[in-house]
Design a protein around this motif. Sequence first.
Motif, PDB file in Angstrom:
ATOM      1  N   ARG A  35       0.197  -1.968  13.346  1.00 30.34           N
ATOM      2  CA  ARG A  35      -0.206  -0.561  13.434  1.00 30.34           C
ATOM      3  C   ARG A  35      -0.032   0.150  12.096  1.00 30.34           C
ATOM      4  O   ARG A  35      -0.897   0.916  11.663  1.00 30.34           O
ATOM      5  N   CYS A  36       1.074  -0.118  11.403  1.00 31.67           N
ATOM      6  CA  CYS A  36       1.308   0.522  10.103  1.00 31.67           C
ATOM      7  C   CYS A  36       0.330   0.014   9.054  1.00 31.67           C
ATOM      8  O   CYS A  36      -0.114   0.790   8.206  1.00 31.67           O
ATOM      9  N   ILE A  37      -0.029  -1.263   9.109  1.00 32.56           N
ATOM     10  CA  ILE A  37      -1.039  -1.797   8.187  1.00 32.56           C
ATOM     11  C   ILE A  37      -2.359  -1.072   8.408  1.00 32.56           C
ATOM     12  O   ILE A  37      -3.023  -0.665   7.455  1.00 32.56           O
ATOM     13  N   GLU A  38      -2.726  -0.874   9.655  1.00 31.62           N
ATOM     14  CA  GLU A  38      -3.972  -0.176   9.968  1.00 31.62           C
ATOM     15  C   GLU A  38      -3.945   1.258   9.438  1.00 31.62           C
ATOM     16  O   GLU A  38      -4.925   1.731   8.868  1.00 31.62           O
ATOM     17  N   ILE A  39      -2.832   1.943   9.581  1.00 24.10           N
ATOM     18  CA  ILE A  39      -2.711   3.314   9.084  1.00 24.10           C
ATOM     19  C   ILE A  39      -2.856   3.350   7.570  1.00 24.10           C
ATOM     20  O   ILE A  39      -3.586   4.190   7.021  1.00 24.10           O
ATOM     21  N   ILE A  40      -2.190   2.434   6.873  1.00 18.04           N
ATOM     22  CA  ILE A  40      -2.273   2.376   5.413  1.00 18.04           C
ATOM     23  C   ILE A  40      -3.708   2.104   4.972  1.00 18.04           C
ATOM     24  O   ILE A  40      -4.210   2.735   4.035  1.00 18.04           O
ATOM     25  N   LEU A  41      -4.387   1.167   5.638  1.00 21.74           N
ATOM     26  CA  LEU A  41      -5.772   0.859   5.282  1.00 21.74           C
ATOM     27  C   LEU A  41      -6.697   2.039   5.534  1.00 21.74           C
ATOM     28  O   LEU A  41      -7.568   2.336   4.711  1.00 21.74           O
ATOM     29  N   ARG A  42      -6.531   2.735   6.649  1.00 22.72           N
ATOM     30  CA  ARG A  42      -7.378   3.897   6.948  1.00 22.72           C
ATOM     31  C   ARG A  42      -7.194   5.000   5.899  1.00 22.72           C
ATOM     32  O   ARG A  42      -8.155   5.633   5.482  1.00 22.72           O
ATOM     33  N   ARG A  43      -5.954   5.210   5.467  1.00 23.34           N
ATOM     34  CA  ARG A  43      -5.696   6.225   4.439  1.00 23.34           C
ATOM     35  C   ARG A  43      -6.335   5.825   3.113  1.00 23.34           C
ATOM     36  O   ARG A  43      -6.900   6.672   2.411  1.00 23.34           O
ATOM     37  N   ILE A  45      -8.964   3.854   2.683  1.00 27.51           N
ATOM     38  CA  ILE A  45     -10.414   3.955   2.826  1.00 27.51           C
ATOM     39  C   ILE A  45     -10.857   5.416   2.757  1.00 27.51           C
ATOM     40  O   ILE A  45     -11.878   5.740   2.160  1.00 27.51           O
ATOM     41  N   ALA A  46     -10.076   6.305   3.340  1.00 28.51           N
ATOM     42  CA  ALA A  46     -10.424   7.730   3.319  1.00 28.51           C
ATOM     43  C   ALA A  46     -10.421   8.297   1.900  1.00 28.51           C
ATOM     44  O   ALA A  46     -11.135   9.253   1.619  1.00 28.51           O
ATOM     45  N   LYS A  47      -9.654   7.700   0.997  1.00 31.42           N
ATOM     46  CA  LYS A  47      -9.580   8.171  -0.373  1.00 31.42           C
ATOM     47  C   LYS A  47     -10.729   7.646  -1.241  1.00 31.42           C
ATOM     48  O   LYS A  47     -10.934   8.146  -2.342  1.00 31.42           O
ATOM     49  N   LEU A  48     -11.468   6.650  -0.751  1.00 30.49           N
ATOM     50  CA  LEU A  48     -12.568   6.084  -1.542  1.00 30.49           C
ATOM     51  C   LEU A  48     -13.702   7.104  -1.671  1.00 30.49           C
ATOM     52  O   LEU A  48     -13.982   7.855  -0.739  1.00 30.49           O
ATOM     53  N   PRO A  49     -14.384   7.113  -2.822  1.00 33.65           N
ATOM     54  CA  PRO A  49     -15.518   8.013  -2.979  1.00 33.65           C
ATOM     55  C   PRO A  49     -16.651   7.609  -2.050  1.00 33.65           C
ATOM     56  O   PRO A  49     -16.891   6.424  -1.836  1.00 33.65           O
ATOM     57  N   ARG A  50     -17.312   8.576  -1.517  1.00 38.36           N
ATOM     58  CA  ARG A  50     -18.417   8.309  -0.586  1.00 38.36           C
ATOM     59  C   ARG A  50     -19.738   8.386  -1.323  1.00 38.36           C
ATOM     60  O   ARG A  50     -19.955   9.282  -2.128  1.00 38.36           O
ATOM     61  N   GLU A  51     -20.614   7.456  -1.014  1.00 39.08           N
ATOM     62  CA  GLU A  51     -21.963   7.488  -1.585  1.00 39.08           C
ATOM     63  C   GLU A  51     -22.899   8.111  -0.567  1.00 39.08           C
ATOM     64  O   GLU A  51     -22.894   7.751   0.599  1.00 39.08           O
TER      65      GLU A  51
END
Length: 52
Positions: A35-43, A45-51
């Motif tokens: 669960r913590c790995i998933e939270i870290i990955l989601r955060r 991904i949210a910081k990546l620039p969007r095209e």
Amino acid sequence: MLENVPCNHCEEEFSPEELVALPPPAGDGELICKRCIEIILRRAIAKLPREN
């Protein structure tokens, strides 16, 4: 019987086979649950620039 071990992020206890050692550069070998790995990955991904 194996003892439960706490996740170094959420402090909940899990059986040893439910935890993963997080290697550098993401961590220092600390134990982390799914669960913590998933939270870290989601955060991350949210910081990546969007095209658009």
